[in-house]
Design a protein around this motif. Structure first.
Motif, PDB file in Angstrom:
ATOM      1  N   ILE A 441       0.822  -1.108  -0.142  1.00  0.00           N
ATOM      2  CA  ILE A 441      -0.034  -0.033  -0.121  1.00  0.00           C
ATOM      3  C   ILE A 441       0.834   1.211  -0.145  1.00  0.00           C
ATOM      4  N   ARG A 442       0.321   2.145  -0.806  1.00  0.00           N
ATOM      5  CA  ARG A 442       1.143   3.652  -0.736  1.00  0.00           C
ATOM      6  C   ARG A 442       0.046   4.560  -0.642  1.00  0.00           C
ATOM      7  N   VAL A 443       0.505   5.784  -0.224  1.00  0.00           N
ATOM      8  CA  VAL A 443      -0.667   6.651  -0.026  1.00  0.00           C
ATOM      9  C   VAL A 443       0.106   8.077  -0.600  1.00  0.00           C
ATOM     10  N   LYS A 444      -0.815   8.875  -1.440  1.00  0.00           N
ATOM     11  CA  LYS A 444      -0.237  10.141  -1.990  1.00  0.00           C
ATOM     12  C   LYS A 444      -1.299  11.401  -1.435  1.00  0.00           C
ATOM     13  N   ASN A 445      -0.805  12.580  -1.846  1.00  0.00           N
ATOM     14  CA  ASN A 445      -1.624  13.922  -1.191  1.00  0.00           C
ATOM     15  C   ASN A 445      -1.292  14.011   0.289  1.00  0.00           C
ATOM     16  N   LEU A 446      -0.327  13.605   0.670  1.00  0.00           N
ATOM     17  CA  LEU A 446       0.210  13.910   1.919  1.00  0.00           C
ATOM     18  C   LEU A 446       1.346  15.160   2.080  1.00  0.00           C
ATOM     19  N   GLU A 447       1.331  16.049   0.991  1.00  0.00           N
ATOM     20  CA  GLU A 447       2.416  16.989   0.887  1.00  0.00           C
ATOM     21  C   GLU A 447       1.746  18.215   1.978  1.00  0.00           C
TER      22      GLU A 447
END
Length: 680
Positions: A441-447
Motif C-alpha cells: 500500500i502507498r498513499v499520496k496527497n500528504l504534501e
C-alpha cells in the motif's frame, strides 16, 4: 517511577558542569556543595502539581519545561537523561586509566526518583553522601563498583522515549537500546529508518535480531529495500487520522487531509527496479549466447542464480498475463495490482503451481478462491478482498486526460474522511502486522508545509507508542526474560520547532490530551525543552527549569527567583525565561531606530540641510509599529526640523478596567522605548 532530581558533574563536551535540576513542583532537593556533594537534603514545598489531576484515565504524573538562552544546554540535559548511565569508576590498567577517568567524570551523577510513595536515591560518587531526607522513606543505591548490585537501568524500569523534529541530535540517540529493565527509544528524523525496518521485518515474521535475507519468501528483501522511513510515515499518517476520527478530534495541531490517494506497488516493477543492472546483464548475455552459442559471459558480470530466476519467472509470467488488459482494468480498480502480486508470488514460490486461465474482466477473487495451494495464500486472498470491498466505496482519481500510456495520468483511489472503514481497517492491519496489503500500500496527497509536516510527524509517532513494544520486539523480550518496565518518560526536545505561534499556543493541550488517550497501562512523565513563550505560559514556574549561559558555562537558576509564568504575558516571559535582556524587538530594527534617533538629537540643522534626509527620517518614523516609540521619535523629529508638535487625541477611558489596561500598555511601551533608545 518519576524522576524528581538530577545532579550532573560534567555532561558531554562539558556544556553542563556541576549543576542540579529539580523536576518536581512538590519536592525540592539540594546538595550542600555543587562541586563536591557530601549531603543531599529535601524540602517539601506547598505547591500543587497541576499536571497530575484527579481526572479519570489521567496517566500523566508530571510535566517539566526546560527553557533558557541559546547554548545553555537544554538538549544536552535531555540527552544526558536519555543515556541512562551512572557507572562507577573503573581502572583497567595504565593504558586505559586516563580514558576511564574521563568517562567517569562525564557519568558522575545523583538521581532521585519516587515510586510507590518511596524515594529512590542512586549515585556513583567516589565518596558516600548523607541523605538528609525525612519527607518520605528513602532507598539508597551507591554504585561505586562494590556497594551495589543493581545498575541504574535495572532500578529505573522505564521506557525512555526521546522525541525531536530536529535532525541535529547527539550521536548517542540515533538508535534503540535495552539495558536490564530500561529501554531507550528515539523518535526523530535520523532514527525512523530503524523503526521502519523493524516494522517491515515484523510483517514478514522476523522478530528481534532476525534479519531479512535475499531469498526469503514473499519477496521480503525486495520490499524492505523499497520501504524507507518516508513510506512508513504514510502508514503512520493513516494511523494518526484514524486516531483523530475515532476520538472525534477536529481542533488539533496539524493538517488532516480531506482526501488521500491510495494505490499499490506492483511487485514485478519493484523487482525490475531493484535488479535493473542484473537484468540488463542477463539480457545482454542471452543475446550473445543466441548469436554465438560458444560465447561465455565473464564471471564478474554473471548475476546470482536467484536473480536469473527472477528474470526468467517474470518473463514467463508476463507472457501469461496480458498487461495491456491489466492496465485497462487498473483504470477502474487499483486492487487488481494486489491480485496480480499474489498470483505472481504463488507462481514464483511453488514449482508445482500452474497458472490458471484468468479473465481479468471478471471477479479475480471468485476465480482464484480455492485454487491457491495453501491456507497462507488463501488468507492473503481474503486480505485483498477486504480492502477491495472497502475501497469500492471510494471513487477513482479523475485525470484531466484518460490515457494509460501517459505518465501524467495517475490511477488512484480517492479516500475521504467519510470512509472510516478504510482508516479502521488499516489500523487493524497495522496492529496485527501480518497483512499482505501492508506490503504494497502507498498513499499520496500528504504534501504539507514544513510546520504541518513536523507537527504531524511528532504526534503520529506518539500515537504509534501503544504498538511500539510489539514492533521493536520489546514485548517478546519482556515475556522471555520476565522483565517489565513500570513507567514511561517522554523527553521532547524543541517541541515548538517549525510550529506557528498559534500552534505553539495549543500544543501542550494537545500533547496532554493525546498521551491520556493513547496510554492505557503505564504512568507517564514528560520533560520538554522549548524556546516559545506561548508554550511556557502553560507552565507554572515550579514546573520550569531555567537554564542560562553565563561566563562560558551553564547556570541553573532557582525557579522561585523568577516571576510566575503560568498565563503570563509574552513580554514578561521573553525577558524572564528566555533572558532577552535587550528587549523583544529585532536587533536590526533596534539599531536602525537608534541610528535615526542619534541623528535627530545631534546639533540643530543648517538652513541648507538636504531635504532628502528630512524625508528619510520621516519615512522611517512612519514605519515604526509601536505607537509610543513612534510618538517619541516624532517629537525628536519635530524639535530638530522645527515642526509644530503633533497632538495625539485619545478618548478618556470610562472605567477602572480601561485605565488599568492603558497603564499596563504604557508601562510595556515605555520599557520598550528605554530599551531601544537608551543605548546601542
Amino acid at each position: 517511577m518519576e524522576l524528581l532530581y538530577l545532579w550532573i558533574n560534567r555532561s558531554d563536551y562539558s556544556c553542563i558542569k556541576q549543576q542540579e535540576f529539580n523536576f518536581s513542583p512538590i519536592y525540592k532537593f539540594k546538595v550542600d556543595d555543587l562541586k563536591t556533594p557530601r549531603s543531599l537534603s529535601c524540602e517539601k514545598k506547598g505547591n500543587i502539581n497541576i499536571f497530575n489531576s484527579c481526572k479519570v484515565n489521567n496517566k500523566i504524573k508530571n510535566i517539566t519545561a526546560v527553557v533558557g538562552s541559546n547554548g545553555a544546554g537544554k538538549t544536552t540535559l535531555l540527552s544526558f537523561i536519555a543515556k541512562n548511565v551512572c557507572s562507577p569508576k573503573f581502572n583497567n590498567g595504565s593504558r586505559y586509566e586516563k580514558n576511564d577517568a574521563n568517562d567517569y567524570e562525564h557519568e558522575k551523577s545523583i538521581y532521585v526518583f519516587i515510586e510507590d510513595e518511596k524515594l529512590i536515591v542512586y549515585y556513583n560518587l567516589e565518596e558516600e553522601i548523607t541523605c538528609k531526607v525525612d519527607v518520605l522513606p528513602v532507598e539508597i543505591y551507591w554504585n561505586n563498583g562494590e556497594n551495589t548490585i543493581k545498575q541504574l537501568s535495572e532500578v529505573r524500569k522505564q521506557l525512555i522515549v526521546y522525541v525531536s523534529n530536529s535532525s541535529f541530535v547527539p550521536e548517542s540517540l540515533l538508535g534503540y537500546s535495552k539495558n536490564d529493565e530500561t529501554y531507550n527509544v528515539n523518535l526523530h528524523p535520523r532514527s525512523m529508518n530503524l523503526v521502519s525496518s523493524k516494522f517491515y521485518k515484523a510483517i514478514f515474521g522476523k522478530i528481534g535480531l532476525d534479519d531479512i535475507k535475499e531469498n526469503d519468501d514473499g519477496f521480503a528483501w525486495v520490499i524492505k529495500k523499497n520501504r524507507d522511513d518516508k513510506k512508513f510515515q504514510e502508514l503512520l499518517d493513516i494511523q494518526y487520522y484514524q486516531y483523530l476520527l475515532e476520538n472525534r478530534i477536529s481542533d488539533f495541531v496539524g493538517n488532516f487531509k480531506c482526501e488521500i490517494y491510495v494505490y499499490f506497488d506492483s511487485i514485478i516493477n519493484l523487482i525490475k527496479r531493484q535488479y535493473h543492472d542484473d537484468f540488463k546483464i542477463i539480457k545482454e548475455n542471452d543475446d550473445k549466447s543466441k548469436e554465438d552459442k560458444s560465447a561465455k559471459a565473464p564471471s564478474k558480470d554473471t548475476p546470482s542464480e536467484l536473480r536469473k530466476t527472477y528474470y526468467e519467472k517474470i518473463a514467463e509470467f508476463e507472457k501469461y498475463c496480458c498487461f495491456t488488459k491489466i492496465k485497462d482494468i487498473r483504470r477502474k480498480n487499483i486492487t487488481v495490482v494486489l491480485y496480480v502480486n499474489l498470483l505472481f508470488e504463488v507462481f514464483f514460490s511453488d514449482a508445482n503451481f500452474r497458472l490458471p486461465k484468468i479473465d481479468f474482466n471478471e471477479s479475480l477473487y471468485e476465480q482464484l478462491k480455492g485454487l491457491l495451494p495453501s491456507d497462507k495464500y488463501e488468507a492473503y486472498l481474503e486480505d485483498i478482498k477486504k480492502i477491495d470491498d472497502i475501497l469500492d466505496e471510494s471513487p477513482m482519481y479523475k485525470n484531466l486526460i484518460d490515457n494509460p500510456d501517459d505518465l501524467a495520468c495517475s490511477y488512484l483511489k480517492v479516500v475521504n474522511k467519510g470512509n472510516t472503514n478504510f482508516y479502521n481497517h488499516i489500523r487493524d492491519m497495522f496492529k496485527e502486522r501480518k497483512s499482505f496489503v501492508l506490503r504494497y500500500i502507498r498513499v499520496k496527497n500528504l504534501e504539507m508545509s514544513s510546520g504541518e509536516r513536523a507537527m504531524q510527524n511528532m504526534f503520529s509517532r506518539l500515537v504509534l507508542m501503544p504498538d511500539f513494544d510489539e514492533i521493536m520486539g520489546i514485548r517478546k523480550e519482556k515475556e522471555k526474560e520476565k522483565l517489565e518496565y513500570t513507567s514511561k518518560l517522554f523527553l521532547i526536545d524543541e517541541i515548538d520547532l517549525y510550529a506557528h505561534p498559534e500552534w505553539q499556543r495549543k500544543i501542550m493541550d494537545q500533547l496532554i490530551s493525546t498521551i491520556n488517550k493513547i496510554e492505557k497501562e503505564n504512568p507517564v512523565q514528560i520533560v520538554i525543552s522549548s524556546h516559545s513563550p506561548f508554550i511556557l505560559s502553560d507552565f507554572p514556574r515550579q514546573n520550569t527549569i531555567y537554564m542560562n549561559r553565563r561566563d562560558g558555562g551553564t547556570v541553573v537558576e532557582d525557579s522561585d527567583s523568577h516571576k510566575e509564568s503560568f498565563d503570563a504575558n509574552i513580554y514578561t516571559l521573553l525577558k524572564e525565561a528566555f533572558f532577552l535582556e535587550n528587549g523583544a524587538v529585532g536587533e536590526f530594527a533596534k539599531k536602525k531606530i537608534y541610528e535615526v534617533y542619534k541623528e535627530l538629537e545631534e546639533k540643530e540643522p543648517s538652513d541648507n540641510a538636504p531635504k532628502s534626509k528630512e524625508n528619510e527620517h520621516q519615512l522611517i518614523i512612519d514605519m515604526i509599529g509601536d505607537e509610543f516609540v513612534r510618538h517619541a521619535m516624532q517629537q525628536s523629529f519635530d524639535r530638530r526640523y522645527r515642526k509644530i508638535p503633533q497632538v495625539i487625541h485619545k478618548e478618556v477611558p470610562q472605567n477602572i478596567d480601561e485605565l488599568q489596561k492603558l497603564k499596563k500598555q504604557l508601562e510595556n511601551s515605555l520599557d520598550a522605548v528605554n530599551k531601544m533608545l537608551g543605548g546601542g
